[in-house]
Design an enzyme around this catalytic site. Structure first.
Site, PDB file in Angstrom:
ATOM      1  N   SER A  21      -2.256   4.374  -9.012  1.00 38.63           N
ATOM      2  CA  SER A  21      -3.573   4.881  -9.407  1.00 38.63           C
ATOM      3  C   SER A  21      -4.424   3.859 -10.162  1.00 38.63           C
ATOM      4  CB  SER A  21      -3.422   6.182 -10.216  1.00 38.63           C
ATOM      5  OG  SER A  21      -2.791   7.174  -9.426  1.00 38.63           O
TER       6      SER A  21
ATOM      7  N   GLY B 192      -0.683   7.498  -6.091  1.00 35.06           N
ATOM      8  CA  GLY B 192      -1.499   8.477  -5.368  1.00 35.06           C
ATOM      9  C   GLY B 192      -1.714   9.780  -6.118  1.00 35.06           C
TER      10      GLY B 192
ATOM     11  N   ASN C  72      -3.017  -2.164  -0.674  1.00 34.12           N
ATOM     12  CA  ASN C  72      -1.992  -1.648   0.241  1.00 34.12           C
ATOM     13  C   ASN C  72      -2.640  -0.502   1.010  1.00 34.12           C
ATOM     14  OD1 ASN C  72       0.205  -0.575   1.530  1.00 34.12           O
ATOM     15  ND2 ASN C  72       1.183   0.236  -0.330  1.00 34.12           N
TER      16      ASN C  72
ATOM     17  N   LYS D 246      -1.564   1.109   3.531  1.00 33.53           N
ATOM     18  CA  LYS D 246      -0.622   2.101   4.062  1.00 33.53           C
ATOM     19  C   LYS D 246      -0.990   2.425   5.523  1.00 33.53           C
ATOM     20  CE  LYS D 246       0.077   3.587  -0.620  1.00 33.53           C
ATOM     21  NZ  LYS D 246       0.431   4.619  -1.574  1.00 33.53           N
TER      22      LYS D 246
ATOM     23  N   HIS E 208       8.691  -0.618  -0.945  1.00 33.52           N
ATOM     24  CA  HIS E 208       7.716   0.341  -1.476  1.00 33.52           C
ATOM     25  C   HIS E 208       8.386   1.710  -1.603  1.00 33.52           C
ATOM     26  CE1 HIS E 208       4.286   3.003  -1.782  1.00 33.52           C
ATOM     27  NE2 HIS E 208       3.614   1.954  -2.221  1.00 33.52           N
TER      28      HIS E 208
ATOM     29  N   GLU F 151       5.817  -0.150  -9.808  1.00 36.28           N
ATOM     30  CA  GLU F 151       5.040   1.021  -9.410  1.00 36.28           C
ATOM     31  C   GLU F 151       5.800   2.298  -9.762  1.00 36.28           C
ATOM     32  OE1 GLU F 151       2.026   0.135  -6.102  1.00 36.28           O
ATOM     33  OE2 GLU F 151       3.928   0.519  -5.136  1.00 36.28           O
TER      34      GLU F 151
ATOM     35  N   GLU G 151       7.488   4.588  -0.900  1.00 30.04           N
ATOM     36  CA  GLU G 151       7.385   5.460   0.283  1.00 30.04           C
ATOM     37  C   GLU G 151       8.438   5.070   1.321  1.00 30.04           C
ATOM     38  OE1 GLU G 151       3.199   4.806   0.821  1.00 30.04           O
ATOM     39  OE2 GLU G 151       2.858   5.892  -1.055  1.00 30.04           O
TER      40      GLU G 151
HETATM   41  P1  PGA Z   1      -2.263   4.251  -5.310  1.00 25.98           P
HETATM   42  O1  PGA Z   1      -1.056   3.596  -4.482  1.00 25.98           O
HETATM   43  O2  PGA Z   1      -3.108   3.135  -5.858  1.00 25.98           O
HETATM   44  O3  PGA Z   1      -3.001   5.097  -4.308  1.00 25.98           O
HETATM   45  O4  PGA Z   1      -1.646   5.060  -6.407  1.00 25.98           O
HETATM   46  C1  PGA Z   1      -0.404   2.440  -4.941  1.00 25.98           C
HETATM   47  C2  PGA Z   1       0.691   2.014  -3.989  1.00 25.98           C
HETATM   48  O5  PGA Z   1       1.355   2.875  -3.382  1.00 25.98           O
HETATM   49  O6  PGA Z   1       0.933   0.813  -3.810  1.00 25.98           O
END
Ligand code: PGA
Length: 244
Positions: free
Chosen positions: A205, A165, A9, A11, A90, A159, A92
């Site tokens: 992560s 992140g 992903n 982003k 997601h 998630e 976000e």
């Molecule tokens: P990350 O993000 O691997 O940077 O933690 C995962 C995601 O938001 O899908």
């Protein structure tokens, strides 16, 4: 058997020119895994078709078919662009753009009707995790977001928001327990046969150093990867998890 599915992903990262080089150079995909990248919308048409071993996906779609929705991307446009999958719900998007489980459900229906695989994201916040509400939150999200769908055609991504992140990944025990919880909930809503066909990813992560632990979990069928999908070498290492 569910074939594991690892998705990068990206982003709001990667210029189109960088994305094209990345997809061109992402070769030697092992046969035991399916691999995809979710790019920014404007890059999609130029990424589709340049590497037949990589699935290309969007990161969002609108829940309306067409009309006065300035700045939004329609499912028909994704269909025309021949994308393979689309991430919906997601955390976000839930946090910054008010995406609700009801909207996620609408989006999933539109995508499935057009043969685009929805990756439906669910996950609890740090506060909910610390107050031991994880199970309740996930069951609630799945009950609404996954209602009345051709569920075998969906991918679910668990998630935990506190792991996205942050470098603080959930343990593989947590990932397995929640993946099983999701599968059990899908069994209640559909049938065991259907629930067993749904691929459930873990995200938060995920790195080349910890991917194998998740992939060894019986109910975890892949990963949704943010940060570690931005560097070609890291992502290559990740998808070759059996070799490390
Ligand atoms: P990350 O993000 O691997 O940077 O933690 C995962 C995601 O938001 O899908």
């Amino acid at each position: 058997m569910r074939k594991p599915f690892i998705v990068g992903n990206w982003k709001m990262n990667m210029l189109q020119s960088e994305a094209i080089v990345f997809v061109e150079q992402l070769n030697n995909i092992p046969s035991y895994v399916e691999v995809g990248v979710a790019a920014q919308a404007i890059s999609l048409t130029n990424l589709v078709g340049i590497n037949k071993n990589i699935l290309i996906g969007a990161q969002n779609v609108n829940d309306q078919l067409a009309g006065a929705y300035t700045g939004e991307i329609s499912v028909e446009l994704l269909k025309e662009a021949k994308v393979d999958f689309c991430i919906i719900g997601h955390s976000e998007r839930r946090a910054y753009y008010n995406e609700s489980d009801e909207k996620v459900n609408e989006k999933a229906k539109l995508l499935i009707e057009r043969d685009i695989t929805p990756i439906i994201c669910v996950g609890e916040s740090l506060e909910q995790y610390e107050s031991k509400q994880t199970e309740e939150v996930i069951i609630n999200q799945i009950s609404i977001a996954c209602a009345n769908l051709a569920i075998e055609q969906c991918v679910i991504a668990y998630e935990p928001i506190w792991a996205i992140g942050t470098g603080k990944s959930a343990t593989s025990q947590i990932a397995q327990a929640i993946a099983l919880l999701i599968r059990n909930q899908l069994t209640k809503m559909y049938s065991l046969e259907q629930a067993n066909k749904v691929r459930i990813q873990y995200g938060g992560s995920v790195k080349p150093t910890n991917i194998k632990e998740y992939m060894d979990c019986p109910d975890v069928d892949g990963a949704l990867v943010g940060g570690a999908s931005l560097k070609l070498e890291d992502f290559k290492q990740l998808i070759n998890y059996e070799e490390n």
